[in-house]
Design a protein around this motif. Structure first.
Motif, PDB file in Angstrom:
ATOM      1  N   LEU A  50      47.758 -10.459  57.198  1.00  0.00           N
ATOM      2  CA  LEU A  50      48.030  -9.196  56.511  1.00  0.00           C
ATOM      3  C   LEU A  50      47.860  -8.003  57.450  1.00  0.00           C
ATOM      4  O   LEU A  50      48.637  -7.047  57.398  1.00  0.00           O
ATOM      5  CB  LEU A  50      47.099  -9.052  55.297  1.00  0.00           C
ATOM      6  N   PRO A 104      46.814  -4.976  49.934  1.00  0.00           N
ATOM      7  CA  PRO A 104      46.490  -6.387  50.184  1.00  0.00           C
ATOM      8  C   PRO A 104      45.463  -6.562  51.311  1.00  0.00           C
ATOM      9  O   PRO A 104      44.601  -7.438  51.240  1.00  0.00           O
ATOM     10  CB  PRO A 104      47.834  -7.015  50.565  1.00  0.00           C
ATOM     11  N   GLU A 107      42.008  -5.640  49.924  1.00  0.00           N
ATOM     12  CA  GLU A 107      41.483  -6.736  49.095  1.00  0.00           C
ATOM     13  C   GLU A 107      41.005  -7.906  49.953  1.00  0.00           C
ATOM     14  O   GLU A 107      39.967  -8.519  49.667  1.00  0.00           O
ATOM     15  CB  GLU A 107      42.552  -7.196  48.101  1.00  0.00           C
TER      16      GLU A 107
END
Length: 119
Positions: A50, A104, A107
């Protein structure tokens, strides 16, 4: 005690007979390996993927900060806890500034922090 052939040593024992450049004693000791929490390696791998996606969507200064943070995040237990925490917080800060695109990553950072017992 004099003479005799039995010597009992407790702790370090160093015998030096002459020589030059004697600078110290090699301890040959290491800290016990810390157990890696279940799921941490997978969570870090997901975070790195990510982060790599996010890197292409941030300004160059932020991309450089991400690059500087990655070694401490990906170190397999070799990074100091405060070093790893600082790197995770730096990445989380960058992710938070770019809004939904960074969510994302934010998180994933939180997941890693939880597994490390920091959060």
């Amino acid at each position: 005690m004099s003479g005799g052939g039995t010597h009992n040593y407790y702790g370090d024992n160093v015998n030096m007979h002459g020589g030059t450049g004697n600078v110290g004693m090699v301890k040959n000791q290491s800290a016990p390996a810390q157990a890696v929490p279940d799921g941490l390696e997978q969570a870090v791998r997901e975070l790195v993927l990510l982060i790599q996606e996010l890197r292409g969507q941030v300004p160059e200064a932020s991309a450089q900060a991400i690059d500087d943070s990655l070694p401490a995040i990906t170190a397999d237990g070799s990074a100091q806890p405060q070093q790893r925490h600082g790197a995770l917080m730096a990445v989380a800060g960058i992710a938070a500034t770019v809004g939904a695109v960074g969510q994302p990553v934010l998180e994933a950072v939180n997941r890693v922090l939880e597994l490390l017992g920091v959060k």
